[in-house]
Design a protein around this motif. Sequence first.
Motif, PDB file in Angstrom:
ATOM      1  N   ARG A 172       0.567  -1.223  -0.049  1.00 27.59           N
ATOM      2  CA  ARG A 172       0.006   0.103  -0.029  1.00 27.59           C
ATOM      3  C   ARG A 172       0.764   1.314  -0.035  1.00 27.59           C
ATOM      4  O   ARG A 172       1.994   1.370   0.490  1.00 27.59           O
ATOM      5  CB  ARG A 172      -1.018   0.045   1.203  1.00 27.59           C
ATOM      6  N   GLY A 173       0.200   2.390  -0.455  1.00 30.95           N
ATOM      7  CA  GLY A 173       0.869   3.478  -0.383  1.00 30.95           C
ATOM      8  C   GLY A 173       1.119   4.283  -1.982  1.00 30.95           C
ATOM      9  O   GLY A 173       0.714   3.500  -2.771  1.00 30.95           O
ATOM     10  N   ILE A 174       1.506   5.575  -1.871  1.00 33.77           N
ATOM     11  CA  ILE A 174       1.611   6.258  -3.332  1.00 33.77           C
ATOM     12  C   ILE A 174       3.085   6.207  -3.357  1.00 33.77           C
ATOM     13  O   ILE A 174       3.727   6.956  -2.525  1.00 33.77           O
ATOM     14  CB  ILE A 174       0.688   7.651  -3.054  1.00 33.77           C
ATOM     15  N   GLY A 175       3.654   6.180  -4.318  1.00 40.03           N
ATOM     16  CA  GLY A 175       4.951   6.586  -4.685  1.00 40.03           C
ATOM     17  C   GLY A 175       4.998   7.406  -6.088  1.00 40.03           C
ATOM     18  O   GLY A 175       4.310   6.945  -7.197  1.00 40.03           O
ATOM     19  N   ILE A 176       5.689   8.590  -6.231  1.00 46.64           N
ATOM     20  CA  ILE A 176       6.023   9.321  -7.359  1.00 46.64           C
ATOM     21  C   ILE A 176       7.309   9.514  -7.620  1.00 46.64           C
ATOM     22  O   ILE A 176       8.206  10.038  -6.569  1.00 46.64           O
ATOM     23  CB  ILE A 176       5.161  10.547  -7.211  1.00 46.64           C
ATOM     24  N   GLY A 177       7.859   9.237  -8.715  1.00 43.92           N
ATOM     25  CA  GLY A 177       9.410   9.354  -8.993  1.00 43.92           C
ATOM     26  C   GLY A 177       9.435   9.085 -10.331  1.00 43.92           C
ATOM     27  O   GLY A 177       8.913   8.823 -11.297  1.00 43.92           O
ATOM     28  N   SER A 178      11.203   8.758 -10.406  1.00 48.26           N
ATOM     29  CA  SER A 178      11.535   8.699 -11.731  1.00 48.26           C
ATOM     30  C   SER A 178      12.111   7.453 -11.855  1.00 48.26           C
ATOM     31  O   SER A 178      12.489   6.593 -11.134  1.00 48.26           O
ATOM     32  CB  SER A 178      12.978   9.812 -11.728  1.00 48.26           C
ATOM     33  N   ILE A 179      11.798   6.716 -13.036  1.00 46.05           N
ATOM     34  CA  ILE A 179      11.949   5.318 -13.128  1.00 46.05           C
ATOM     35  C   ILE A 179      13.164   4.846 -13.501  1.00 46.05           C
ATOM     36  O   ILE A 179      14.167   5.461 -14.184  1.00 46.05           O
ATOM     37  CB  ILE A 179      11.228   4.902 -14.715  1.00 46.05           C
TER      38      ILE A 179
ATOM     39  N   TYR B 288      -2.223  13.042  -6.950  1.00 49.40           N
ATOM     40  CA  TYR B 288      -1.607  12.060  -6.411  1.00 49.40           C
ATOM     41  C   TYR B 288      -0.636  12.476  -5.131  1.00 49.40           C
ATOM     42  O   TYR B 288      -0.382  11.709  -4.105  1.00 49.40           O
ATOM     43  CB  TYR B 288      -0.962  11.048  -7.090  1.00 49.40           C
ATOM     44  N   VAL B 289      -0.172  13.782  -5.367  1.00 48.67           N
ATOM     45  CA  VAL B 289       0.705  14.293  -4.329  1.00 48.67           C
ATOM     46  C   VAL B 289      -0.304  14.564  -3.158  1.00 48.67           C
ATOM     47  O   VAL B 289       0.193  14.197  -2.116  1.00 48.67           O
ATOM     48  CB  VAL B 289       1.182  15.539  -4.656  1.00 48.67           C
ATOM     49  N   ILE B 290      -1.308  14.978  -3.352  1.00 54.24           N
ATOM     50  CA  ILE B 290      -2.173  14.942  -2.101  1.00 54.24           C
ATOM     51  C   ILE B 290      -2.549  13.636  -1.578  1.00 54.24           C
ATOM     52  O   ILE B 290      -2.782  13.690  -0.238  1.00 54.24           O
ATOM     53  CB  ILE B 290      -3.669  15.916  -2.699  1.00 54.24           C
ATOM     54  N   LYS B 291      -2.830  12.623  -2.206  1.00 51.29           N
ATOM     55  CA  LYS B 291      -3.302  11.308  -1.982  1.00 51.29           C
ATOM     56  C   LYS B 291      -2.270  10.889  -1.146  1.00 51.29           C
ATOM     57  O   LYS B 291      -2.379   9.981  -0.330  1.00 51.29           O
ATOM     58  CB  LYS B 291      -3.617  10.371  -3.184  1.00 51.29           C
ATOM     59  N   ARG B 292      -0.988  11.098  -1.656  1.00 53.67           N
ATOM     60  CA  ARG B 292       0.338  10.554  -0.738  1.00 53.67           C
ATOM     61  C   ARG B 292       0.308  11.070   0.644  1.00 53.67           C
ATOM     62  O   ARG B 292       0.680  10.409   1.647  1.00 53.67           O
ATOM     63  CB  ARG B 292       1.758  10.754  -1.748  1.00 53.67           C
ATOM     64  N   GLU B 293       0.358  12.551   0.553  1.00 52.95           N
ATOM     65  CA  GLU B 293       0.132  13.060   1.849  1.00 52.95           C
ATOM     66  C   GLU B 293      -0.772  12.517   2.977  1.00 52.95           C
ATOM     67  O   GLU B 293      -0.502  12.437   4.031  1.00 52.95           O
ATOM     68  CB  GLU B 293      -0.223  14.589   1.944  1.00 52.95           C
ATOM     69  N   GLU B 294      -2.128  12.409   2.232  1.00 52.92           N
ATOM     70  CA  GLU B 294      -3.004  11.780   3.170  1.00 52.92           C
ATOM     71  C   GLU B 294      -2.684  10.469   3.593  1.00 52.92           C
ATOM     72  O   GLU B 294      -2.945  10.269   4.762  1.00 52.92           O
ATOM     73  CB  GLU B 294      -4.512  11.734   2.391  1.00 52.92           C
TER      74      GLU B 294
END
Lengths: 567, 87
Positions: free
Chosen positions: A9-16, A236-242
């Motif tokens: 679970r969780g949200i990840g945002i980044g560079s591949i 998704y930045v908001i979702k990640r923070e939540e």
Amino acid sequence: MYKGIEASRGIGIGSICLIVERDLSFESKHIDDTDAEKARFNSAIEAFKAETAEMAENIRKNIGPKEAEIMEGHLAMINDPTMAGEMTKMIEAGQCAEAAVTAVCDMFIGMFSKMEDDMMRQRASDISDIKVSLLKILLGVEDVDISKVAPGTVLVAHDLTPSMTSQIVKENVVGIITEVGGKTSHSAILARALEIPAVLSVPGITELVKDKDTAIVDGTEGDVYINPDGDVVSKYVIKREEFIRAQAELKNFFGKETVTADGDRVELFCNIGTPKDAKKAIECDGEGIGLFRSEFLFMDKPHLPTEDEQFEAYKEAVETMNGKTVIIRTLDIGGDKDIPYLGLEKEENPFLGYRAVRYCLANKDIYKTQLRGLLRASAFGKVKIMVPLVTCVDEVRAVKALVEECKQELKAEGIKYDENIEVGCMVETAAASLIADLLAKEADFFSIGTNDLTQYTMSVDRGNANVAYLYSAFQPAVLRSIKNIIEAGNKAGIPVGMCGEAAADPLMIPLLMSFGLDEYSVNPVLVLTARSIISKWTKAEADALAEKALSLATEAEVVALLKESAK
Amino acid sequence: MVSKVVKVTNEQGMHMRPATVFSAAVTPFESDVKIGFNGMQYDGKSVMMLMAACIKCGAEIEIICNGSDEEAALAKAVELVESGLGD
């Protein structure tokens, strides 16, 4: 957007960082100097063992001993005479080391991947890992060094082998996407242990991305976005923070008492199915066991469990809980739970037939064996006996008489037990609900089983897709029934618990609080969630909501109101 | 040659860990140790073959030992299985 299996679970945002499969093809050739080839093979095996032992150590230190078992398993396999031994034999017959490794591993992969057992099929992927590692060593192919990836990296690979996972630096990897693997695969287990969001089994993902592409990994929903629009990123930045906030908030509830917003204490117990699950309950901060299903003892064996076998199993759970309450439900078979060796007849209406306490009271020898096992375990902690599927007062009286009989026997034999052991009933039938006031005079406690209560109250088989829509604990009929049961228990001064799925439902919790539920028993992983929800409501708020909810005429209206008021 | 039929009682059957425990315990014996199950014989000193046999809890297996120390090997193997293979 691409869909995969939500594995961590969780949200990840980044560079591949794309982990390209290395070319491990080789030309099979006949070997004349078999001694030299054997020496080359043996040094590869030694290198593999050293590498694997180091990884095992790394994982043990950075992740945990349980996760390290995967690598230790690889060591046990390579040390097996049929692995390296068979390979050596093939080399002696003139095959090159690469061909020998491939042939023997492929044979085992074929064997294990055909098995029905999920855990055994997992072994096929272990052997595949071993094969790849050995070939890399033999061919001199170097792996990408995952330990050196930059902060904010999303790893994309066909499959994440344990050897790759062991190099992951948690601070630098924000997400994982693979083309294969499910919720129970090694990659999934390790990703969860590292708390890195992961989506597995996204078809063809390694072909769809290149290094430095931006990726969003939603490991809660199983969604993946590649080079998304700014809008999607901000969402998704908001979702990640939540998510991060919610997780941190939940962790704050660990080790705390379960209290309402007014500071009123309630009990938060766990539902378990085997004695080993009791450890899980403790790890998840459960305050006791509200439902220990005893069926596993009867289903895992080809014969009836003996009194000693039962005693040992109950004692294990009781000792694990170390003085905390353990409510054990006596044999609940029949209905959808068949035990072949009992030779029960097929029934027209199994849920209305010969099951649970009805079967037990008709087979007193079997029941007394269980009650004696339970009584003996009660000398080691706080055990309570819970009787399933009660529909009339006679049943409770009959069980209590049997318990008394067993006590006298044990006393005569000089065996210890808890003299004051409580005997309570599951309230899970419409009949029991309607006579809850009468049952409350006989039983030491109640526990509401919402799954059966809903089924019997609504007269609906939830397995039947044509009528399953009626199966909801939020149906006004079921809510009234729950309220009636809790009030009857409260009035008689006996504790009332709930061990069905509804006890952990954030929408149901305020209603239960208003009705006066004393004990919530939930799946261990939901303990902190339930504690958090309970802490948000005051009695006055819960009462106001319950009054409104009970005035509504349909399930849809009730659910809409509860959703709108949810905290 | 000596043999005995025993019942596998540990919850998981012959999975990785129990198989490892079993093979490690019988490997020091000089005798061959074979497991007869479902009409097949498997090498008891091999973790891989033990797992490949797919022996579940409740299954009856025949332990067959053959060699100079067969009695001791059989006694050890039987004791292990009956005690639940370290589970």
